[in-house]
Scaffold this active site. Structure first.
Site, PDB file in Angstrom:
ATOM      1  N   GLU A   1       0.802  -1.222   0.000  1.00  0.00           N
ATOM      2  CA  GLU A   1       0.000   0.000   0.000  1.00  0.00           C
ATOM      3  C   GLU A   1       0.836   1.275   0.000  1.00  0.00           C
ATOM      4  O   GLU A   1       0.763   2.076   0.952  1.00  0.00           O
ATOM      5  CB  GLU A   1      -0.962   0.017   1.200  1.00  0.00           C
ATOM      6  CG  GLU A   1      -1.914  -1.167   1.237  1.00  0.00           C
ATOM      7  CD  GLU A   1      -3.042  -0.998   2.250  1.00  0.00           C
ATOM      8  OE1 GLU A   1      -3.053   0.013   2.980  1.00  0.00           O
ATOM      9  OE2 GLU A   1      -3.920  -1.883   2.309  1.00  0.00           O
TER      10      GLU A   1
ATOM     11  N   GLU B   1      -4.963  -8.685   1.150  1.00  0.00           N
ATOM     12  CA  GLU B   1      -5.588  -8.341   2.427  1.00  0.00           C
ATOM     13  C   GLU B   1      -7.079  -8.181   2.212  1.00  0.00           C
ATOM     14  O   GLU B   1      -7.507  -7.565   1.229  1.00  0.00           O
ATOM     15  CB  GLU B   1      -5.064  -7.010   3.005  1.00  0.00           C
ATOM     16  CG  GLU B   1      -3.737  -7.104   3.680  1.00  0.00           C
ATOM     17  CD  GLU B   1      -3.279  -5.776   4.277  1.00  0.00           C
ATOM     18  OE1 GLU B   1      -4.140  -4.956   4.670  1.00  0.00           O
ATOM     19  OE2 GLU B   1      -2.068  -5.556   4.322  1.00  0.00           O
TER      20      GLU B   1
END
Ligand code: FCB
Length: 472
Positions: free
Chosen positions: A174, A377
């Site tokens: 991320e 995720e």
């Protein structure tokens, strides 16, 4: 007499070979912040800034995985985990972010990886899950170009030591959060607030991804897989009105195409450059950078929690409800309103909407044909507690997981090349600016005693992994 065709069997399962995993990150679970030669990261520093993290929590101890990793491995084996996504702590492996490797740090990951392999669990390593060595922040952090070169050096050290046993490597987790929460609205470490720093950091993170990919390829066996994990946004306009569509285009640019275009097509999107032109001329992009950034990778990781709904906001006064704390992390978002999607909310106040995951996966199927995808995720925080009989009942999490795995299966049936799913998270842990107040684990952790208790969702997920089917 004609023979009636039998209806096609209903497919309820996942394809053979589908990778079932769970994910964690070093700073969120390891603790032992000052042991084994580890030096402070930006999160050690930031979590000490008064008011930065809820309750003044830090990752000093976290869930003490550094000492309890054997027990945690046994838990993973009991669950029947096929793969484990974890991150390496740069300040453990190369304290201070430059110079020689730290043997004690490497040994910790050596033992962990060997233990995973002994249990038949595939290790999937992320090099950077937000814990920049503090010394590199002191030297300018991600807005400083040299940080990208330092990252490539660290990547080479890690791959040289662990590359014979880890076959899947992720450069970054991320990078949007590192750039826009770390340097944009300052809600994450290092807590700086400047949109130009955020955009500069964004570019240097991508440059580091490219340089790191090259460093990994130079050290790893030819069959090794190199990947990148992005928290792409499932952006939806509130209506089809032109203003709402334009708001969606702008946020799609700043959340998605600002990564996908450089990484997969070697260019920044012209509309994003135009939308941010009042902030910067992007002269931090040097000749050759985009060729470096667009080196081929083997798969893309997607982290998904909730969709992003936007609309035009002519008055500029609507409260922003995009699930992010603090000031707006979005550079150039004037005139855009963020609204919550419909649906029930998790303890993060994030709307539950599995269609967003489906939408993202089929979009990537179309935009990046043939590129293997991994959900790296997905999961939810709820107010879990151990009841007097020692059980943790978390039916909302089971419902969340069921819905999202259903969305993954639907996308696969429609041709999205999704190869695996990593649940966030194996253990309750340090949830960044929320400290220990939000529990994402399928295993409950009593933070005072460090006792681990598998929640109902852990048993449910174990069954899914064992059978490859979603139970009713
Ligand atoms: C993601 C992070 C992960 C965790 C989840 C809830 O943005 O990658 O570490 O905090 O959110």
């Amino acid at each position: 007499m004609s023979v009636e065709a039998l209806p096609a069997p209903v497919r309820t399962g996942f394809p053979p070979g589908f990778v079932w995993g769970a994910a964690t990150a070093a700073y969120q679970i390891e603790g032992a912040a000052a042991e084994g030669g580890r030096t402070p990261s930006i999160w050690d520093t930031f979590s000490r800034v008064p008011g930065a993290v809820r309750n003044g929590d830090t990752g000093d101890i976290a869930v003490d995985h550094y000492h309890r990793w054997r027990d945690d491995l046994a838990l993973m084996a009991d669950l029947g985990l096929g793969a484990y996504r974890f991150s390496l702590a740069w300040p453990r492996i190369q304290p201070g972010g430059r110079g020689p490797a730290n043997e004690a740090g490497l040994e910790f990951y050596d033992r962990l990886v060997d233990g995973l392999l002994e249990h038949g669990i595939t290790p999937v390593a992320t090099l950077y899950h937000w814990d920049l060595p503090q010394e590199l922040e002191d030297a300018g952090g991600w807005p400083e170009r040299d940080t990208a070169y330092r990252f490539a050096e660290y990547a080479a050290i890690a791959a040289r030591r662990l590359g014979d046993r880890i076959s899947t490597w992720t450069t970054f987790n991320e990078p949007w959060c590192s750039a826009f929460l770390g340097y944009g609205n300052g809600v994450h470490a290092p807590g700086r607030k400047d949109p130009v720093d955020a955009l500069t950091a964004h570019h240097h993170l991508l440059l580091a991804h490219g340089l790191g990919t090259a460093a990994l390829r130079a050290e790893l066996p030819a069959a090794a897989q190199v990947s990148l994990t992005l928290n792409l946004a499932a952006v939806r306009p509130l209506t089809d009105a032109p203003g709402d569509l334009d708001a969606a285009r702008r946020i799609d640019g700043l959340a998605n195409r600002i990564f996908l275009d450089p990484v997969f097509h070697g260019r920044y999107p012209a509309d994003v450059l135009a939308d941010t032109a009042h902030l910067t001329d992007w002269s931090f992009v040097h000749d050759g950078d985009l060729a470096e950034i667009s080196r081929p990778i083997d798969s893309l990781g997607i982290n998904y929690y909730t969709p992003t709904v936007v609309a035009a906001d002519p008055t500029g006064s609507a409260p922003r409800q995009d699930g992010h704390q603090g000031d707006s992390p979005w550079p150039a978002d004037r005139g855009i309103r963020f609204l919550p999607a419909a649906g029930s909310r998790t303890a993060m106040d994030w709307p539950v909407d599995a269609d967003g995951l489906y939408e993202l996966l089929v979009r990537l199927r179309d935009d990046l044909p043939g590129l293997p995808l991994l959900v790296t995720e997905n999961g939810a925080a709820y107010e879990d507690y151990c009841d007097p009989s020692g059980d943790v009942h978390d039916p909302e999490r089971v419902a969340y997981l069921r819905g999202h795995l259903g969305a993954v299966r639907r996308a696969i049936e429609e041709g999205a090349p999704v190869k695996g799913y990593f649940l966030w998270s194996l253990l309750d842990n340090f949830e960044w600016a929320y400290g220990y107040s939000k529990r994402f684990g399928i295993v409950h952790v009593d933070f005072a005693s460090q006792r681990r208790t598998p929640k109902d969702s852990a048993r449910w997920y174990a069954q899914v992994m064992r059978t490859g089917e979603l139970p009713d």
